[in-house]
Scaffold this active site. Sequence first.
Site, mmCIF file in Angstrom:
data_model
loop_
_atom_site.group_PDB
_atom_site.id
_atom_site.type_symbol
_atom_site.label_atom_id
_atom_site.label_comp_id
_atom_site.label_asym_id
_atom_site.label_seq_id
_atom_site.Cartn_x
_atom_site.Cartn_y
_atom_site.Cartn_z
ATOM 1 N N HIS A 22 58.104 54.072 -19.405
ATOM 2 C CA HIS A 22 56.676 54.463 -18.940
ATOM 3 C C HIS A 22 56.715 53.476 -18.613
ATOM 4 O O HIS A 22 55.704 52.310 -18.426
ATOM 5 C CB HIS A 22 56.017 53.886 -20.607
ATOM 6 C CG HIS A 22 56.919 54.715 -21.752
ATOM 7 N ND1 HIS A 22 56.914 56.168 -21.971
ATOM 8 C CD2 HIS A 22 57.741 54.712 -23.397
ATOM 9 C CE1 HIS A 22 56.864 56.676 -22.993
ATOM 10 N NE2 HIS A 22 57.373 55.795 -23.826
ATOM 11 N N CYS A 23 57.478 53.365 -17.540
ATOM 12 C CA CYS A 23 57.165 52.246 -16.600
ATOM 13 C C CYS A 23 56.650 50.579 -16.707
ATOM 14 O O CYS A 23 56.160 49.969 -16.755
ATOM 15 C CB CYS A 23 55.753 52.278 -15.617
ATOM 16 S SG CYS A 23 56.351 54.084 -14.941
ATOM 17 N N ALA A 24 57.585 50.323 -17.822
ATOM 18 C CA ALA A 24 57.388 49.100 -19.317
ATOM 19 C C ALA A 24 58.350 48.464 -19.535
ATOM 20 O O ALA A 24 59.046 48.233 -20.738
ATOM 21 C CB ALA A 24 56.347 48.767 -19.900
#
Length: 406
Positions: A363-365
Amino acid sequence: MTYSVDKVRADFPVLSREVNGLPLAYLDSAASAQKPSQVIDAEAEFYRHGYAAVHRGIHTLSAQATEKMESVRKRASLFINARSAEELVFVRGTTEGINLVANSWGNSNVRAGDNIIISQMEHHANIVPWQMLCARVGAELRVIPLNPDGTLQLEMLPNLFDEKTRLLAITHVSNVLGTENPLAEMITLAHQHGAKVLVDGAQAVMHHPVDVQALDCDFYVFSGHKLYGPTGIGILYVKEALLQEMPPWEGGGSMIATVSLSEGTTWTKAPWRFEAGTPNTGGIIGLGAALEYVSALGLNNIAEYEQNLMHYALSQLESVPDLTLYGPQNRLGVIAFNLGKHHAYDVGSFLDNYGIAVRTGHHCAMPLMAYYNVPAMCRASLAMYNTHEEVDRLVTGLQRIHRLLG
Protein backbone atom coordinates in the site's frame (compact mmCIF):
# COMPACT_ATOMS: atom_id res chain seq x y z
CA MET A 1 -31.72 15.24 3.58
CA THR A 2 -32.17 11.48 4.01
CA TYR A 3 -29.15 9.58 2.68
CA SER A 4 -30.10 6.83 0.23
CA VAL A 5 -27.26 4.52 -0.69
CA ASP A 6 -29.44 2.92 -3.37
CA LYS A 7 -29.87 6.28 -5.10
CA VAL A 8 -26.15 6.94 -4.84
CA ARG A 9 -25.30 3.53 -6.30
CA ALA A 10 -27.62 4.16 -9.24
CA ASP A 11 -25.34 7.04 -10.27
CA PHE A 12 -22.30 4.73 -10.63
CA PRO A 13 -22.57 2.60 -13.80
CA VAL A 14 -19.74 0.23 -12.90
CA LEU A 15 -21.51 -0.94 -9.75
CA SER A 16 -24.09 -2.77 -11.87
CA ARG A 17 -21.54 -5.08 -13.47
CA GLU A 18 -20.59 -8.60 -12.51
CA VAL A 19 -17.14 -10.06 -11.81
CA ASN A 20 -16.66 -13.80 -12.12
CA GLY A 21 -20.41 -14.22 -12.48
CA LEU A 22 -21.18 -12.37 -9.24
CA PRO A 23 -22.22 -8.78 -8.51
CA LEU A 24 -19.20 -6.53 -8.07
CA ALA A 25 -18.47 -5.54 -4.48
CA TYR A 26 -15.97 -2.73 -4.99
CA LEU A 27 -14.05 -2.33 -1.73
CA ASP A 28 -11.02 -0.54 -3.17
CA SER A 29 -12.05 3.12 -3.23
CA ALA A 30 -9.08 4.17 -1.08
CA ALA A 31 -6.88 3.24 -4.04
CA SER A 32 -9.18 4.95 -6.53
CA ALA A 33 -12.90 5.62 -6.30
CA GLN A 34 -15.44 4.87 -8.99
CA LYS A 35 -17.01 7.74 -10.95
CA PRO A 36 -20.66 8.76 -11.05
CA SER A 37 -22.39 9.42 -14.35
CA GLN A 38 -22.43 13.12 -13.51
CA VAL A 39 -18.62 13.21 -13.59
CA ILE A 40 -18.31 11.01 -16.66
CA ASP A 41 -20.90 13.07 -18.53
CA ALA A 42 -19.42 16.43 -17.55
CA GLU A 43 -15.98 15.53 -18.87
CA ALA A 44 -17.38 13.90 -22.00
CA GLU A 45 -19.60 16.92 -22.70
CA PHE A 46 -16.61 19.23 -22.42
CA TYR A 47 -14.69 17.20 -24.99
CA ARG A 48 -17.71 16.89 -27.27
CA HIS A 49 -18.85 20.49 -27.35
CA GLY A 50 -16.61 22.79 -25.32
CA TYR A 51 -12.97 21.83 -25.69
CA ALA A 52 -10.30 24.45 -26.39
CA ALA A 53 -6.93 25.44 -24.99
CA VAL A 54 -7.38 27.72 -22.00
CA HIS A 55 -5.84 31.14 -21.28
CA ARG A 56 -5.04 33.90 -23.76
CA GLY A 57 -7.46 32.61 -26.39
CA ILE A 58 -9.63 35.35 -27.84
CA HIS A 59 -12.23 33.04 -29.36
CA THR A 60 -15.40 31.93 -27.61
CA LEU A 61 -14.48 28.29 -26.95
CA SER A 62 -11.20 29.27 -25.30
CA ALA A 63 -12.83 31.94 -23.18
CA GLN A 64 -15.57 29.57 -22.06
CA ALA A 65 -13.11 26.78 -21.26
CA THR A 66 -10.99 29.20 -19.22
CA GLU A 67 -14.05 30.38 -17.32
CA LYS A 68 -15.08 26.79 -16.57
CA MET A 69 -11.60 25.90 -15.39
CA GLU A 70 -11.35 28.88 -13.06
CA SER A 71 -14.85 28.24 -11.73
CA VAL A 72 -13.62 24.82 -10.56
CA ARG A 73 -10.73 26.48 -8.74
CA LYS A 74 -13.32 28.61 -6.96
CA ARG A 75 -15.53 25.60 -6.19
CA ALA A 76 -12.55 23.70 -4.79
CA SER A 77 -11.61 26.66 -2.59
CA LEU A 78 -15.12 26.67 -1.12
CA PHE A 79 -14.96 22.89 -0.66
CA ILE A 80 -11.99 23.20 1.73
CA ASN A 81 -12.86 26.73 2.92
CA ALA A 82 -9.73 28.45 1.63
CA ARG A 83 -9.67 32.24 1.90
CA SER A 84 -9.21 32.66 -1.83
CA ALA A 85 -9.33 30.58 -4.99
CA GLU A 86 -5.87 31.95 -5.76
CA GLU A 87 -4.48 29.83 -2.92
CA LEU A 88 -5.17 26.68 -4.97
CA VAL A 89 -2.86 25.14 -7.56
CA PHE A 90 -4.06 22.49 -9.99
CA VAL A 91 -1.68 19.51 -9.85
CA ARG A 92 -1.77 15.97 -11.22
CA GLY A 93 -2.53 14.60 -7.78
CA THR A 94 -1.31 14.42 -4.20
CA THR A 95 2.11 13.11 -5.21
CA GLU A 96 2.83 16.00 -7.55
CA GLY A 97 1.51 18.49 -5.02
CA ILE A 98 3.92 17.27 -2.35
CA ASN A 99 6.81 17.22 -4.82
CA LEU A 100 5.95 20.78 -5.85
CA VAL A 101 6.23 21.95 -2.24
CA ALA A 102 9.47 20.02 -1.72
CA ASN A 103 11.07 21.41 -4.87
CA SER A 104 9.81 24.98 -4.58
CA TRP A 105 9.32 25.92 -0.93
CA GLY A 106 11.69 23.20 0.26
CA ASN A 107 14.61 24.14 -1.95
CA SER A 108 14.24 27.77 -0.86
CA ASN A 109 13.78 27.23 2.86
CA VAL A 110 15.49 24.02 3.99
CA ARG A 111 19.24 24.13 4.52
CA ALA A 112 22.02 21.87 5.75
CA GLY A 113 21.50 21.06 9.42
CA ASP A 114 17.74 21.71 9.30
CA ASN A 115 15.21 18.97 9.88
CA ILE A 116 11.80 17.83 8.63
CA ILE A 117 9.38 15.70 10.65
CA ILE A 118 7.16 12.99 9.15
CA SER A 119 5.48 9.93 10.68
CA GLN A 120 5.92 6.19 10.41
CA MET A 121 2.44 5.81 8.88
CA GLU A 122 3.03 7.99 5.81
CA HIS A 123 2.36 7.00 2.22
CA HIS A 124 5.55 6.92 0.16
CA ALA A 125 4.39 10.14 -1.53
CA ASN A 126 4.87 11.91 1.81
CA ILE A 127 8.20 10.23 2.55
CA VAL A 128 10.27 10.04 -0.62
CA PRO A 129 10.10 13.73 -1.67
CA TRP A 130 11.37 14.72 1.78
CA GLN A 131 14.10 12.08 1.70
CA MET A 132 15.20 13.49 -1.65
CA LEU A 133 15.12 17.07 -0.36
CA CYS A 134 17.09 16.16 2.77
CA ALA A 135 19.67 14.33 0.66
CA ARG A 136 20.05 17.34 -1.65
CA VAL A 137 20.61 19.91 1.07
CA GLY A 138 22.02 17.89 3.96
CA ALA A 139 18.96 18.10 6.21
CA GLU A 140 17.70 15.47 8.67
CA LEU A 141 14.44 13.52 8.39
CA ARG A 142 12.85 12.78 11.76
CA VAL A 143 10.04 10.28 12.29
CA ILE A 144 7.12 10.15 14.73
CA PRO A 145 6.90 6.47 15.76
CA LEU A 146 3.76 4.32 15.77
CA ASN A 147 1.90 2.64 18.59
CA PRO A 148 0.77 -0.97 18.06
CA ASP A 149 -2.86 0.21 17.84
CA GLY A 150 -2.06 2.31 14.77
CA THR A 151 -1.98 5.70 16.45
CA LEU A 152 1.09 7.90 16.65
CA GLN A 153 3.26 8.25 19.73
CA LEU A 154 2.29 11.90 20.07
CA GLU A 155 4.07 12.19 23.41
CA MET A 156 7.29 11.92 21.38
CA LEU A 157 6.43 14.79 19.06
CA PRO A 158 7.57 17.71 21.26
CA ASN A 159 11.00 16.10 21.54
CA LEU A 160 11.38 15.99 17.75
CA PHE A 161 10.99 19.74 17.30
CA ASP A 162 13.84 22.18 17.75
CA GLU A 163 14.91 25.54 16.34
CA LYS A 164 16.07 23.81 13.14
CA THR A 165 12.71 22.17 12.35
CA ARG A 166 11.37 23.64 9.12
CA LEU A 167 8.40 21.41 8.32
CA LEU A 168 5.97 18.87 9.72
CA ALA A 169 4.59 16.74 6.86
CA ILE A 170 1.75 14.59 8.14
CA THR A 171 -1.12 12.55 6.75
CA HIS A 172 -4.63 13.58 7.73
CA VAL A 173 -5.86 9.98 7.55
CA SER A 174 -3.65 6.91 7.13
CA ASN A 175 -4.24 5.10 3.86
CA VAL A 176 -3.58 1.76 5.58
CA LEU A 177 -4.80 2.10 9.16
CA GLY A 178 -7.59 4.64 8.80
CA THR A 179 -6.12 6.59 11.70
CA GLU A 180 -7.22 10.23 11.75
CA ASN A 181 -4.43 12.27 13.25
CA PRO A 182 -5.16 15.09 15.73
CA LEU A 183 -4.09 17.81 13.35
CA ALA A 184 -5.16 20.80 15.42
CA GLU A 185 -2.76 20.09 18.28
CA MET A 186 0.02 18.96 15.93
CA ILE A 187 -0.23 22.10 13.80
CA THR A 188 -0.31 24.34 16.87
CA LEU A 189 2.83 22.68 18.23
CA ALA A 190 4.63 23.01 14.89
CA HIS A 191 3.79 26.70 14.60
CA GLN A 192 4.98 27.29 18.16
CA HIS A 193 8.38 26.06 16.96
CA GLY A 194 8.30 28.19 13.81
CA ALA A 195 7.76 25.22 11.49
CA LYS A 196 5.36 25.01 8.57
CA VAL A 197 2.87 22.15 8.20
CA LEU A 198 1.93 20.16 5.11
CA VAL A 199 -1.10 17.88 5.36
CA ASP A 200 -1.63 14.94 3.00
CA GLY A 201 -5.41 14.95 2.72
CA ALA A 202 -5.74 12.26 0.05
CA GLN A 203 -7.71 9.94 2.36
CA ALA A 204 -9.70 12.59 4.23
CA VAL A 205 -11.59 14.93 1.91
CA MET A 206 -14.11 12.32 0.74
CA HIS A 207 -15.10 11.25 4.25
CA HIS A 208 -15.94 14.50 6.07
CA PRO A 209 -15.66 18.28 5.68
CA VAL A 210 -12.18 19.82 5.68
CA ASP A 211 -11.62 23.45 6.70
CA VAL A 212 -8.07 24.57 5.98
CA GLN A 213 -8.59 27.89 7.74
CA ALA A 214 -9.74 26.18 10.93
CA LEU A 215 -6.83 23.72 10.71
CA ASP A 216 -4.42 26.61 10.05
CA CYS A 217 -2.18 24.32 7.99
CA ASP A 218 0.24 25.93 5.56
CA PHE A 219 -0.17 23.33 2.80
CA TYR A 220 -2.99 20.86 2.12
CA VAL A 221 -3.05 18.50 -0.84
CA PHE A 222 -5.49 15.93 -2.23
CA SER A 223 -6.30 13.99 -5.40
CA GLY A 224 -9.44 14.05 -7.50
CA HIS A 225 -9.57 10.34 -8.34
CA LYS A 226 -10.13 9.29 -4.72
CA LEU A 227 -12.93 11.88 -4.50
CA TYR A 228 -15.01 10.29 -7.28
CA GLY A 229 -13.36 12.52 -9.89
CA PRO A 230 -11.00 11.81 -12.80
CA THR A 231 -7.42 10.63 -12.59
CA GLY A 232 -4.59 13.04 -13.28
CA ILE A 233 -5.97 16.00 -11.35
CA GLY A 234 -5.64 17.24 -7.78
CA ILE A 235 -5.46 20.32 -5.61
CA LEU A 236 -2.59 21.88 -3.69
CA TYR A 237 -3.65 24.54 -1.20
CA VAL A 238 -0.99 26.97 0.03
CA LYS A 239 -1.51 29.96 2.30
CA GLU A 240 -1.43 32.99 0.04
CA ALA A 241 1.57 34.73 1.63
CA LEU A 242 3.63 31.55 1.28
CA LEU A 243 2.48 30.85 -2.25
CA GLN A 244 3.42 34.31 -3.48
CA GLU A 245 6.96 33.83 -2.15
CA MET A 246 7.51 30.40 -3.71
CA PRO A 247 9.49 30.14 -6.97
CA PRO A 248 8.21 27.97 -9.82
CA TRP A 249 9.58 24.45 -10.07
CA GLU A 250 8.67 23.78 -13.71
CA GLY A 251 9.14 26.08 -16.66
CA GLY A 252 7.16 26.44 -19.85
CA GLY A 253 4.08 28.06 -21.26
CA SER A 254 1.39 29.70 -19.12
CA MET A 255 3.65 30.31 -16.09
CA ILE A 256 5.60 33.25 -17.52
CA ALA A 257 5.10 37.01 -17.66
CA THR A 258 7.90 37.77 -20.12
CA VAL A 259 10.59 35.73 -21.88
CA SER A 260 13.71 37.30 -23.33
CA LEU A 261 16.82 35.59 -24.65
CA SER A 262 18.93 38.51 -23.49
CA GLU A 263 17.20 39.53 -20.26
CA GLY A 264 15.84 36.22 -19.02
CA THR A 265 12.34 35.30 -17.92
CA THR A 266 9.91 36.72 -15.41
CA TRP A 267 7.07 34.74 -13.86
CA THR A 268 3.37 35.37 -13.76
CA LYS A 269 1.71 35.54 -10.35
CA ALA A 270 0.64 32.56 -8.29
CA PRO A 271 -1.10 30.17 -8.61
CA TRP A 272 -0.64 30.20 -12.38
CA ARG A 273 3.16 30.25 -12.23
CA PHE A 274 2.96 26.70 -10.85
CA GLU A 275 0.83 25.45 -13.76
CA ALA A 276 3.29 25.23 -16.64
CA GLY A 277 2.05 23.83 -19.93
CA THR A 278 -1.39 22.89 -21.17
CA PRO A 279 -3.48 21.83 -18.18
CA ASN A 280 -5.68 18.78 -17.84
CA THR A 281 -8.76 20.88 -18.50
CA GLY A 282 -11.05 17.90 -18.99
CA GLY A 283 -9.90 16.46 -15.69
CA ILE A 284 -10.48 19.81 -14.02
CA ILE A 285 -14.04 19.91 -15.38
CA GLY A 286 -14.59 16.37 -14.09
CA LEU A 287 -13.19 17.33 -10.69
CA GLY A 288 -15.63 20.22 -10.54
CA ALA A 289 -18.49 17.83 -11.24
CA ALA A 290 -17.25 15.48 -8.50
CA LEU A 291 -17.08 18.32 -5.98
CA GLU A 292 -20.58 19.39 -6.94
CA TYR A 293 -21.86 15.83 -6.62
CA VAL A 294 -20.36 15.21 -3.19
CA SER A 295 -21.41 18.63 -1.93
CA ALA A 296 -25.00 18.02 -3.03
CA LEU A 297 -25.10 14.76 -1.06
CA GLY A 298 -23.59 16.55 1.92
CA LEU A 299 -20.32 15.49 3.48
CA ASN A 300 -21.91 15.30 6.92
CA ASN A 301 -24.51 12.89 5.55
CA ILE A 302 -21.78 10.85 3.89
CA ALA A 303 -19.75 10.81 7.11
CA GLU A 304 -22.69 9.56 9.17
CA TYR A 305 -23.50 6.79 6.71
CA GLU A 306 -19.88 5.68 6.34
CA GLN A 307 -19.24 5.63 10.08
CA ASN A 308 -22.29 3.44 10.67
CA LEU A 309 -21.08 1.13 7.92
CA MET A 310 -17.57 1.03 9.41
CA HIS A 311 -18.88 0.14 12.87
CA TYR A 312 -20.96 -2.64 11.34
CA ALA A 313 -18.00 -3.98 9.36
CA LEU A 314 -15.67 -4.06 12.35
CA SER A 315 -18.26 -5.86 14.46
CA GLN A 316 -19.02 -8.45 11.77
CA LEU A 317 -15.35 -9.15 11.07
CA GLU A 318 -14.96 -10.32 14.67
CA SER A 319 -16.63 -13.56 13.56
CA VAL A 320 -13.79 -14.45 11.16
CA PRO A 321 -11.28 -16.88 12.75
CA ASP A 322 -7.56 -16.01 12.67
CA LEU A 323 -8.22 -12.52 11.28
CA THR A 324 -5.74 -9.84 12.30
CA LEU A 325 -6.96 -6.26 11.99
CA TYR A 326 -4.54 -3.34 11.90
CA GLY A 327 -5.39 0.14 13.13
CA PRO A 328 -7.51 1.81 15.81
CA GLN A 329 -11.17 1.13 16.56
CA ASN A 330 -12.08 4.67 15.56
CA ARG A 331 -11.02 4.97 11.95
CA LEU A 332 -11.99 6.38 8.58
CA GLY A 333 -12.45 4.57 5.31
CA VAL A 334 -10.18 1.53 5.46
CA ILE A 335 -9.79 -1.83 7.16
CA ALA A 336 -6.39 -3.50 6.76
CA PHE A 337 -6.12 -7.16 7.70
CA ASN A 338 -4.37 -10.47 7.28
CA LEU A 339 -5.93 -13.92 7.50
CA GLY A 340 -3.85 -16.40 9.47
CA LYS A 341 -0.46 -16.99 7.88
CA HIS A 342 -1.79 -16.71 4.35
CA HIS A 343 -0.25 -14.13 2.06
CA ALA A 344 -2.43 -11.13 1.33
CA TYR A 345 -2.21 -11.80 -2.42
CA ASP A 346 -3.71 -15.27 -1.98
CA VAL A 347 -6.56 -13.96 0.15
CA GLY A 348 -7.21 -11.13 -2.29
CA SER A 349 -7.27 -13.56 -5.22
CA PHE A 350 -9.87 -15.74 -3.51
CA LEU A 351 -11.99 -12.69 -2.73
CA ASP A 352 -11.80 -11.64 -6.37
CA ASN A 353 -13.20 -15.04 -7.33
CA TYR A 354 -16.17 -14.12 -5.16
CA GLY A 355 -16.61 -10.78 -6.95
CA ILE A 356 -15.06 -8.78 -4.12
CA ALA A 357 -12.38 -6.20 -4.99
CA VAL A 358 -9.87 -5.40 -2.24
CA ARG A 359 -6.34 -4.01 -2.40
CA THR A 360 -3.35 -6.20 -1.51
CA GLY A 361 0.33 -5.39 -1.05
CA HIS A 362 2.36 -2.87 0.91
CA HIS A 363 0.00 0.00 0.00
CA CYS A 364 2.92 2.36 -0.70
CA ALA A 365 3.70 2.22 3.02
CA MET A 366 6.72 -0.05 3.40
CA PRO A 367 7.90 1.52 6.69
CA LEU A 368 4.49 0.74 8.17
CA MET A 369 4.68 -2.85 6.91
CA ALA A 370 8.11 -3.15 8.50
CA TYR A 371 6.71 -1.92 11.82
CA TYR A 372 4.08 -4.68 11.81
CA ASN A 373 6.62 -7.19 10.46
CA VAL A 374 4.48 -8.27 7.51
CA PRO A 375 5.27 -8.16 3.78
CA ALA A 376 1.74 -7.17 2.82
CA MET A 377 -1.82 -6.66 4.00
CA CYS A 378 -5.28 -6.88 2.49
CA ARG A 379 -7.22 -3.64 2.62
CA ALA A 380 -10.97 -3.23 2.27
CA SER A 381 -12.10 0.36 1.92
CA LEU A 382 -15.62 1.61 2.55
CA ALA A 383 -17.03 4.43 0.46
CA MET A 384 -20.34 6.26 0.27
CA TYR A 385 -21.71 3.68 -2.22
CA ASN A 386 -20.84 0.53 -0.28
CA THR A 387 -23.53 -1.43 1.54
CA HIS A 388 -24.07 -3.65 4.55
CA GLU A 389 -24.71 -6.51 2.14
CA GLU A 390 -21.25 -6.04 0.61
CA VAL A 391 -19.74 -6.15 4.09
CA ASP A 392 -21.60 -9.41 4.70
CA ARG A 393 -20.18 -10.81 1.47
CA LEU A 394 -16.66 -9.86 2.57
CA VAL A 395 -17.14 -11.57 5.92
CA THR A 396 -18.63 -14.68 4.31
CA GLY A 397 -15.80 -14.75 1.77
CA LEU A 398 -13.14 -14.60 4.48
CA GLN A 399 -14.87 -17.33 6.47
CA ARG A 400 -14.96 -19.49 3.35
CA ILE A 401 -11.26 -18.87 2.64
CA HIS A 402 -10.42 -19.82 6.23
CA ARG A 403 -12.29 -23.10 5.85
CA LEU A 404 -10.57 -23.84 2.54
CA LEU A 405 -7.03 -22.90 3.52
CA GLY A 406 -7.12 -23.55 7.23
